[in-house]
Scaffold this motif. Sequence first.
Motif, PDB file in Angstrom:
ATOM      1  N   PRO A  42      -0.016 -12.175   8.863  1.00  0.00           N
ATOM      2  CA  PRO A  42       0.028 -12.243   7.396  1.00  0.00           C
ATOM      3  C   PRO A  42      -1.189 -13.017   6.885  1.00  0.00           C
ATOM      4  CG  PRO A  42       2.165 -12.818   8.320  1.00  0.00           C
ATOM      5  CD  PRO A  42       1.217 -12.666   9.484  1.00  0.00           C
TER       6      PRO A  42
ATOM      7  N   THR B 172       2.732  -0.358   4.001  1.00  0.00           N
ATOM      8  CA  THR B 172       4.203  -0.445   3.915  1.00  0.00           C
ATOM      9  C   THR B 172       4.619  -1.585   2.984  1.00  0.00           C
ATOM     10  OG1 THR B 172       4.076  -1.587   6.031  1.00  0.00           O
ATOM     11  CG2 THR B 172       5.016   0.615   6.054  1.00  0.00           C
ATOM     12  N   GLY B 173       3.882  -2.709   3.036  1.00  0.00           N
ATOM     13  CA  GLY B 173       4.220  -3.832   2.163  1.00  0.00           C
ATOM     14  C   GLY B 173       4.149  -3.417   0.692  1.00  0.00           C
TER      15      GLY B 173
ATOM     16  N   PHE C 212       2.074  -1.043   9.303  1.00  0.00           N
ATOM     17  CA  PHE C 212       2.893  -0.178  10.159  1.00  0.00           C
ATOM     18  C   PHE C 212       2.013   0.324  11.286  1.00  0.00           C
ATOM     19  CE2 PHE C 212       4.437   3.983  11.517  1.00  0.00           C
ATOM     20  CZ  PHE C 212       5.778   3.722  11.743  1.00  0.00           C
TER      21      PHE C 212
HETATM   22  P1  AP5 Z   1      -4.776  -9.656   2.406  1.00  0.00           P
HETATM   23  O1  AP5 Z   1      -5.811  -8.606   2.549  1.00  0.00           O
HETATM   24  O2  AP5 Z   1      -3.762  -9.509   1.313  1.00  0.00           O
HETATM   25  O3  AP5 Z   1      -4.061  -9.922   3.807  1.00  0.00           O
HETATM   26  P2  AP5 Z   1      -2.972  -9.092   4.584  1.00  0.00           P
HETATM   27  O4  AP5 Z   1      -3.292  -9.204   6.031  1.00  0.00           O
HETATM   28  O5  AP5 Z   1      -2.844  -7.717   4.009  1.00  0.00           O
HETATM   29  O6  AP5 Z   1      -1.717  -9.994   4.273  1.00  0.00           O
HETATM   30  P3  AP5 Z   1      -0.231  -9.630   3.872  1.00  0.00           P
HETATM   31  O7  AP5 Z   1       0.393 -10.943   3.509  1.00  0.00           O
HETATM   32  O8  AP5 Z   1      -0.150  -8.549   2.847  1.00  0.00           O
HETATM   33  O9  AP5 Z   1       0.307  -9.117   5.209  1.00  0.00           O
HETATM   34  P4  AP5 Z   1       1.755  -9.084   5.646  1.00  0.00           P
HETATM   35  O10 AP5 Z   1       1.636  -8.294   6.880  1.00  0.00           O
HETATM   36  O11 AP5 Z   1       2.423 -10.398   5.798  1.00  0.00           O
HETATM   37  O12 AP5 Z   1       2.517  -8.434   4.389  1.00  0.00           O
HETATM   38  P5  AP5 Z   1       2.859  -6.940   3.995  1.00  0.00           P
HETATM   39  O13 AP5 Z   1       2.541  -6.795   2.569  1.00  0.00           O
HETATM   40  O14 AP5 Z   1       2.300  -5.967   4.961  1.00  0.00           O
HETATM   41  O15 AP5 Z   1      -5.556 -11.057   2.244  1.00  0.00           O
HETATM   42  C1  AP5 Z   1      -4.845 -12.256   2.002  1.00  0.00           C
HETATM   43  C2  AP5 Z   1      -5.641 -13.118   1.008  1.00  0.00           C
HETATM   44  O16 AP5 Z   1      -6.843 -13.563   1.624  1.00  0.00           O
HETATM   45  C3  AP5 Z   1      -6.076 -12.388  -0.273  1.00  0.00           C
HETATM   46  O17 AP5 Z   1      -6.038 -13.289  -1.322  1.00  0.00           O
HETATM   47  C4  AP5 Z   1      -7.538 -11.948   0.021  1.00  0.00           C
HETATM   48  O18 AP5 Z   1      -8.304 -11.843  -1.157  1.00  0.00           O
HETATM   49  C5  AP5 Z   1      -8.001 -13.082   0.909  1.00  0.00           C
HETATM   50  N1  AP5 Z   1      -8.956 -12.669   1.950  1.00  0.00           N
HETATM   51  C6  AP5 Z   1      -8.896 -11.545   2.708  1.00  0.00           C
HETATM   52  N2  AP5 Z   1      -9.898 -11.530   3.599  1.00  0.00           N
HETATM   53  C7  AP5 Z   1     -10.585 -12.696   3.415  1.00  0.00           C
HETATM   54  C8  AP5 Z   1     -11.731 -13.280   4.037  1.00  0.00           C
HETATM   55  N3  AP5 Z   1     -12.353 -12.654   5.053  1.00  0.00           N
HETATM   56  N4  AP5 Z   1     -12.165 -14.480   3.601  1.00  0.00           N
HETATM   57  C9  AP5 Z   1     -11.529 -15.120   2.575  1.00  0.00           C
HETATM   58  N5  AP5 Z   1     -10.433 -14.623   1.926  1.00  0.00           N
HETATM   59  C10 AP5 Z   1      -9.979 -13.417   2.355  1.00  0.00           C
HETATM   60  O19 AP5 Z   1       4.442  -6.928   4.198  1.00  0.00           O
HETATM   61  C11 AP5 Z   1       5.281  -7.718   3.394  1.00  0.00           C
HETATM   62  C12 AP5 Z   1       6.691  -7.669   3.935  1.00  0.00           C
HETATM   63  O20 AP5 Z   1       7.189  -6.321   3.904  1.00  0.00           O
HETATM   64  C13 AP5 Z   1       6.874  -8.114   5.391  1.00  0.00           C
HETATM   65  O21 AP5 Z   1       6.988  -9.521   5.516  1.00  0.00           O
HETATM   66  C14 AP5 Z   1       8.167  -7.386   5.758  1.00  0.00           C
HETATM   67  O22 AP5 Z   1       9.301  -8.054   5.235  1.00  0.00           O
HETATM   68  C15 AP5 Z   1       8.036  -6.059   5.026  1.00  0.00           C
HETATM   69  N6  AP5 Z   1       7.396  -5.014   5.853  1.00  0.00           N
HETATM   70  C16 AP5 Z   1       6.181  -4.440   5.646  1.00  0.00           C
HETATM   71  N7  AP5 Z   1       5.915  -3.548   6.593  1.00  0.00           N
HETATM   72  C17 AP5 Z   1       6.969  -3.536   7.428  1.00  0.00           C
HETATM   73  C18 AP5 Z   1       7.249  -2.832   8.632  1.00  0.00           C
HETATM   74  N8  AP5 Z   1       6.396  -1.952   9.174  1.00  0.00           N
HETATM   75  N9  AP5 Z   1       8.444  -3.099   9.240  1.00  0.00           N
HETATM   76  C19 AP5 Z   1       9.313  -3.976   8.731  1.00  0.00           C
HETATM   77  N10 AP5 Z   1       9.099  -4.676   7.602  1.00  0.00           N
HETATM   78  C20 AP5 Z   1       7.932  -4.474   6.959  1.00  0.00           C
END
Ligand code: AP5
Length: 222
Positions: free
Chosen positions: A17, A39-40, A94
Motif C-alpha cells: 500500500p 480493483t481498489g 489484482f
Molecule cells: P499510490 O499510487 O496511490 O499508491 P498505491 O500503491 O496505488 O497505494 P494504494 O493505497 O492505493 O494501494 P493499496 O493496494 O493499499 O489499495 P487499493 O486501492 O488497491 O501512491 C500513494 C501516494 O504516494 C500518493 O499520494 C502518490 O501521489 C504518492 N506517490 C506515489 N509515488 C510516489 C513517489 N515515487 N514519490 C513520492 N510520492 C509518491 O485497495 C484498497 C482496498 O481494496 C484494499 O485494502 C482491499 O480491502 C480492497 N481490495 C482491492 N483489491 C483487492 C483484491 N484484489 N482482493 C481483495 N481486496 C482488494
Amino acid sequence: MNKNKVGNMKIVILGAPGAGKGTQAELIAKKYDIAHLSTGEILRKNIITRTKLGKKAQTYVNKGKLVPDDIIINLMKEKMRSKECKKAFILDGFPRTIAQATVLNEIADIDIVLNIDVNPSILIKRLSGRRSCANCGAIYHLLSNPPKKQGICDKCKGKLYQRDDDKIETVKERLITYNEQTKPLIDFYSSKKKLITINGNRAIEANFKEIVEKIDSHIKSQ
Ligand code: AP5
C-alpha cells in the motif's frame, strides 16, 4: 517499438500500500494506450454509490482487510471479458492472493509483473499525504505531487478527498495484510520468470523512467 506487442501487452503491477501502483499504472496506461483496471478504484466507486458489491466490500476495505477471493474473482472475470480488456491492460491491485493469481493464470496470459519495491518507512508518508479525486480517481500527494489548485483535481476539476482507509490504524492493518497475503506473489511470479522489480524509493518520474526502460526492453526481446 513493436506496435503489435504493445497492443497485446498484459501487465500486472504489484507493491505494498502506497508503493505507487496507482500512480505508475495511470502513467503506463497513458503512455502505451492500454486499459487500466484498479480493483481498489472499482470497489471505492461501488462503496460511494452504495451498490450491493459496495456494501459487501465496505466492511473489509475500512478494516484494511482483503475482500473475499470469490467476490473479487467474479468481479475481475467479468471486467476482463469487457471490450477494453480484450487486448492490452494493466492490472493494479489484482491479484492480491495466491488464489486470485491462480485464477488469473487460467484466464489471461500475463507478460510481465512489475513489483514496485519501497522501504516501509516511506510508505506511511506517502499514504498520509495522499489525496484522490472523488470524480475521476486521479491521485495526488500534498508534498510530492500536489494539484495546481488546492483541493481540486487538475484533470476534471473534481473535489479531492482523503481516503477513509488512509487513517493510520487502517494503514498499519493494510501493511500487515499485504505482508501476509500479497507479498508471497513476488515468489509466485519470480518462479514463473515474469517478475521485474523496480526501485520505487525515488521520485515518481525516476520510477516511471525505469519502468518504461524495462517494458521497452521486454517488448524488444519478444
Ligand atoms: P499510490 O499510487 O496511490 O499508491 P498505491 O500503491 O496505488 O497505494 P494504494 O493505497 O492505493 O494501494 P493499496 O493496494 O493499499 O489499495 P487499493 O486501492 O488497491 O501512491 C500513494 C501516494 O504516494 C500518493 O499520494 C502518490 O501521489 C504518492 N506517490 C506515489 N509515488 C510516489 C513517489 N515515487 N514519490 C513520492 N510520492 C509518491 O485497495 C484498497 C482496498 O481494496 C484494499 O485494502 C482491499 O480491502 C480492497 N481490495 C482491492 N483489491 C483487492 C483484491 N484484489 N482482493 C481483495 N481486496 C482488494
